[in-house]
Design a protein around this motif. Structure first.
Motif, mmCIF file in Angstrom:
data_model
loop_
_atom_site.group_PDB
_atom_site.id
_atom_site.type_symbol
_atom_site.label_atom_id
_atom_site.label_comp_id
_atom_site.label_asym_id
_atom_site.label_seq_id
_atom_site.Cartn_x
_atom_site.Cartn_y
_atom_site.Cartn_z
ATOM 1 N N VAL A 445 0.848 -1.186 0.000
ATOM 2 C CA VAL A 445 0.000 0.000 0.000
ATOM 3 C C VAL A 445 0.883 1.234 0.000
ATOM 4 O O VAL A 445 1.847 1.312 0.743
ATOM 5 C CB VAL A 445 -0.922 0.035 1.234
ATOM 6 N N GLU A 446 0.582 2.183 -0.855
ATOM 7 C CA GLU A 446 1.234 3.477 -0.859
ATOM 8 C C GLU A 446 0.143 4.530 -0.884
ATOM 9 O O GLU A 446 -0.883 4.368 -1.543
ATOM 10 C CB GLU A 446 2.145 3.640 -2.096
ATOM 11 N N THR A 447 0.338 5.615 -0.193
ATOM 12 C CA THR A 447 -0.706 6.637 -0.150
ATOM 13 C C THR A 447 -0.112 8.009 0.086
ATOM 14 O O THR A 447 1.039 8.148 0.473
ATOM 15 C CB THR A 447 -1.729 6.337 0.951
ATOM 16 N N CYS A 448 -0.926 9.036 -0.147
ATOM 17 C CA CYS A 448 -0.610 10.391 0.265
ATOM 18 C C CYS A 448 -1.917 11.152 0.338
ATOM 19 O O CYS A 448 -2.940 10.701 -0.147
ATOM 20 C CB CYS A 448 0.371 11.064 -0.686
ATOM 21 N N THR A 449 -1.902 12.297 0.962
ATOM 22 C CA THR A 449 -3.130 13.056 1.139
ATOM 23 C C THR A 449 -3.454 13.848 -0.110
ATOM 24 O O THR A 449 -2.604 14.089 -0.964
ATOM 25 C CB THR A 449 -2.998 14.000 2.325
ATOM 26 N N GLY A 450 -4.714 14.307 -0.200
ATOM 27 C CA GLY A 450 -5.108 15.170 -1.308
ATOM 28 C C GLY A 450 -5.575 14.386 -2.506
ATOM 29 O O GLY A 450 -5.885 13.212 -2.456
ATOM 30 N N ALA A 451 -5.646 15.084 -3.643
ATOM 31 C CA ALA A 451 -6.092 14.463 -4.880
ATOM 32 C C ALA A 451 -5.519 15.249 -6.052
ATOM 33 O O ALA A 451 -5.118 16.393 -5.910
ATOM 34 C CB ALA A 451 -7.614 14.452 -4.956
ATOM 35 N N PRO A 549 -9.323 11.316 -15.282
ATOM 36 C CA PRO A 549 -9.842 10.924 -13.973
ATOM 37 C C PRO A 549 -9.021 11.540 -12.848
ATOM 38 O O PRO A 549 -7.827 11.804 -12.998
ATOM 39 C CB PRO A 549 -9.707 9.399 -13.983
ATOM 40 N N GLN A 550 -9.676 11.775 -11.733
ATOM 41 C CA GLN A 550 -8.990 12.248 -10.530
ATOM 42 C C GLN A 550 -8.809 11.061 -9.595
ATOM 43 O O GLN A 550 -9.765 10.397 -9.203
ATOM 44 C CB GLN A 550 -9.821 13.330 -9.840
ATOM 45 N N ILE A 551 -7.572 10.783 -9.264
ATOM 46 C CA ILE A 551 -7.257 9.660 -8.380
ATOM 47 C C ILE A 551 -6.836 10.236 -7.039
ATOM 48 O O ILE A 551 -5.968 11.099 -6.974
ATOM 49 C CB ILE A 551 -6.148 8.782 -8.977
ATOM 50 N N LEU A 552 -7.457 9.783 -5.967
ATOM 51 C CA LEU A 552 -7.235 10.424 -4.685
ATOM 52 C C LEU A 552 -7.030 9.418 -3.570
ATOM 53 O O LEU A 552 -7.146 8.208 -3.767
ATOM 54 C CB LEU A 552 -8.411 11.336 -4.341
ATOM 55 N N LYS A 553 -6.726 9.985 -2.427
ATOM 56 C CA LYS A 553 -6.584 9.163 -1.236
ATOM 57 C C LYS A 553 -7.910 8.476 -0.936
ATOM 58 O O LYS A 553 -8.970 9.082 -0.981
ATOM 59 C CB LYS A 553 -6.179 10.044 -0.055
#
Length: 599
Positions: A445-451, A549-553
């Protein structure tokens, strides 16, 4: 000399670690000693009084090898005669099998054969013959796991039954064995009991009251562990699961079948050097009376990414067992695993398919590094010429091993290797595993805040650290704002090797997938190789078309996950390039979120 390049991984602190290139042949010659620092070795020698004891505590080798049969054959009543039914293996068998690259030998024998009377010490003559076996193993540079092959009993009477061996007698036997071999570097495992099972529920007057067979076995095993450690022996102790310790039922909630709580009942009070042993045959009992095709149909599995349902079924269940080991912070030993060579007229065409299954199984096993050891069942010239699970055949002299059977090539393709053992017990689950119930096992899993919206024609890339070992076959993203009017055959996702930068797998066109909001699964058309826990993988995405497309947290619980962003790899692209320069990629500000998963 057999060289292997181990992959770059992240250690427990998140730092890059390159194990480099190792010589597998050095392992049997004592190179494993180098993995303990001088200070560690000095401390262990001071405590236990032997350099061998320090070597036995090294956990950074993933052993692969064979069972060498002969001394477990026949009935105990013919134990110390000179019968035709059984014998200890011959020196030529050790020499030949070692020449085929095997480094660990599980050596089965009957308890009655070396201790005919439980009120007396072990039989001196038989122990001399066992010593000879260990000497030959040392001569040919291999290691030995002693295997008491008695199925939870002695002279046909089970533990807990009237007239059966007592807990004290079992512990005393293993104390004697430990004293004999604790300073012998060749003996690296004490296999307490092969496939203990079918024990009665009984009260044997030991103060525990009525116990089921399963908990009777756990109690006997714990007493043996305590007795071994009381001698100062640091050797790894193999504790079998109850009822044959079948891998595919290890996590069952059924009493007397599952063993997922064994680590709570049988523990090493001194060294944390227990290895829990499980067995697996891809049919019900290792006899393989039916065709590969029939087992494949009976598996009820046809889901991707496997063409054959039985392959998916077996690998998924192995994956669950190995994940259990990592989550509990323990090691496991696949003490027996076997599949048939050509089975005469019954299923001659199935040989290649069984081997393909075995290869997939060992690839997955290798992905877990030093968490798991394995020995295939079986080898030895004492087996009949027609035995399905025989991996090496005799020539004109039935007592001389002369050639590999069809299934041996798979085992030889997965040799012993050195790998850092890093128990991962009780680490927090990844966000995917907390927030979703996948049909398959999440591995990173990798993540970050925002979009951020994707930009047409830009290859976006990131590097993910693998959470659990396994094959990779899909990327998961969360689409907040749907894309629209994608350009056909210009929208893709792909995975890349962290060292070479070469593409490992990619999706078909995913444009239509990204025109719907929510979690979107981007399936690769093929699976990658097996990745080990901590290893890195490159991920790239590409969109071309109208509204991006918008890919977000993802809106799910997120705990202890790295903040990692996608960077722009290239612009003006209409397809993903087949390489990815991971080390030189500039990380930009696109706060995309993605997960990489397998199965």
């Amino acid at each position: 000399m057999v060289m292997r390049k181990l992959p770059t991984v992240r250690d427990s602190d998140g730092d890059l670690f390159d194990p480099g290139v190792i010589d597998l042949d050095e392992i049997a010659d004592g190179a494993n000693k180098k993995l303990l620092t001088p200070a560690e070795r000095a401390r262990i020698v001071a405590t236990y009084g032997s350099a061998a004891q320090a070597t036995k505590l090294n956990k950074d080798i993933a052993y692969r090898g064979v069972n060498l049969s002969g001394a477990e054959f026949g009935h105990w009543s013919t134990a110390n005669a000179t019968p035709s039914q059984w014998r200890w293996p011959l020196e030529q068998e050790w020499q030949y099998l070692a020449s085929r690259g095997h480094k660990i030998f599980r050596l089965p024998y009957l308890w009655e054969r070396i201790q005919p009377d439980l009120t007396q010490p072990n039989n001196a003559a038989q122990m001399t013959l066992l010593d000879q076996q260990i000497s030959w193993a040392a001569k040919y540079g291999v290691k030995v796991v002693l295997d008491l092959h008695n199925y939870g009993g002695y002279k046909d009477v089970k533990f807990g039954a009237v007239g059966g061996p007592t807990e004290a007698q079992f512990a005393s036997h293993w104390a004697e064995m430990a004293n004999r071999y604790k300073d012998n570097e060749t003996v690296i495992g004490h296999g307490l009991m092969n496939e203990p099972g079918s024990m009665p529920t009984s009260d044997i007057g030991d103060g525990r009251g009525s116990q089921t067979g399963q908990f009777r076995w756990y109690a006997f095993a714990q007493s043996a562990v305590n007795a071994i450690r009381a001698t100062g022996d640091t050797t790894a102790i193999m504790v079998s699961g109850y009822a044959a310790g079948v891998v595919n039922s290890w996590l069952s909630n059924t009493a007397g079948v599952g063993n997922k709580e064994i680590h709570k009942y049988v523990v090493d009070p001194v060294l944390d050097n227990i290895v829990y042993e499980g067995h697996i045959y891809f049919d019900s009992n290792g006899s393989y009376p039916n065709t590969y095709a029939s087992y494949n149909t009976a598996s009820g599995q046809t889901d991707s990414p496997y063409a054959d349902g039985i392959v998916k079924l077996q690998c998924t269940q192995l994956h669950a067992w190995l994940d259990w080991a990592q989550e509990k912070g323990v090691r496991v030993y696949l003490g027996e695993v076997g599949w048939p060579r050509i089975v005469g007229v019954t299923d001659a065409a199935g040989s290649a398919a069984w081997n393909a299954l075995g290869d997939e199984y060992f690839k997955l096993l290798d992905g877990y590094g030093a968490t798991a050891w394995a020995s295939v069942w079986s080898t030895g010239s004492k087996w009949s010429a027609g035995y399905n699970l025989r991996y090496y055949l005799s020539g004109s002299d039935p007592d001389v091993l002369a050639s590999p059977a069809e299934n041996a090539a798979v085992v030889e393709a997965h040799p012993t290797f050195r790998a850092r053992y890093e128990p991962r017990g009780r680490r927090p689950m990844s966000a995917i595993r907390q927030g979703l119930q996948w049909r398959g096992q999440n591995v990173a899993v990798e993540t970050c805040t925002g979009a951020s919206a994707m930009v047409a024609g830009q290859e976006f890339g990131t590097v993910a650290a693998i959470d659990n070992a396994g094959f990779l076959c899909r990327v998961v993203v969360y689409v907040g704002t749907a894309g629209a009017t994608p350009t056909a055959d210009q929208c893709f996702a792909a995975l890349y090797d962290p060292d070479s930068g070469l593409e490992l797998a990619r999706t078909a066109d995913i444009g239509s997938v990204l025109t719907t909001t929510g979690y979107r699964t981007l399936d690769m058309t093929t699976r990658t190789r097996v990745f080990r826990a901590g290893e890195l993988v490159g991920v790239k995405l590409l969109w071309n078309g109208g509204t991006a497309p918008q890919i977000l947290k993802a809106p799910m619980p997120v705990a202890a996950i790295n903040s990692r962003k996608f960077g722009v790899v290239s612009t003006g692209a209409t397809t993903l390039t087949s390489t990815m320069a991971i080390n030189s990629m500039a990380i930009a500000t696109q706060p995309f979120w993605a997960a990489v998963s397998g199965f």
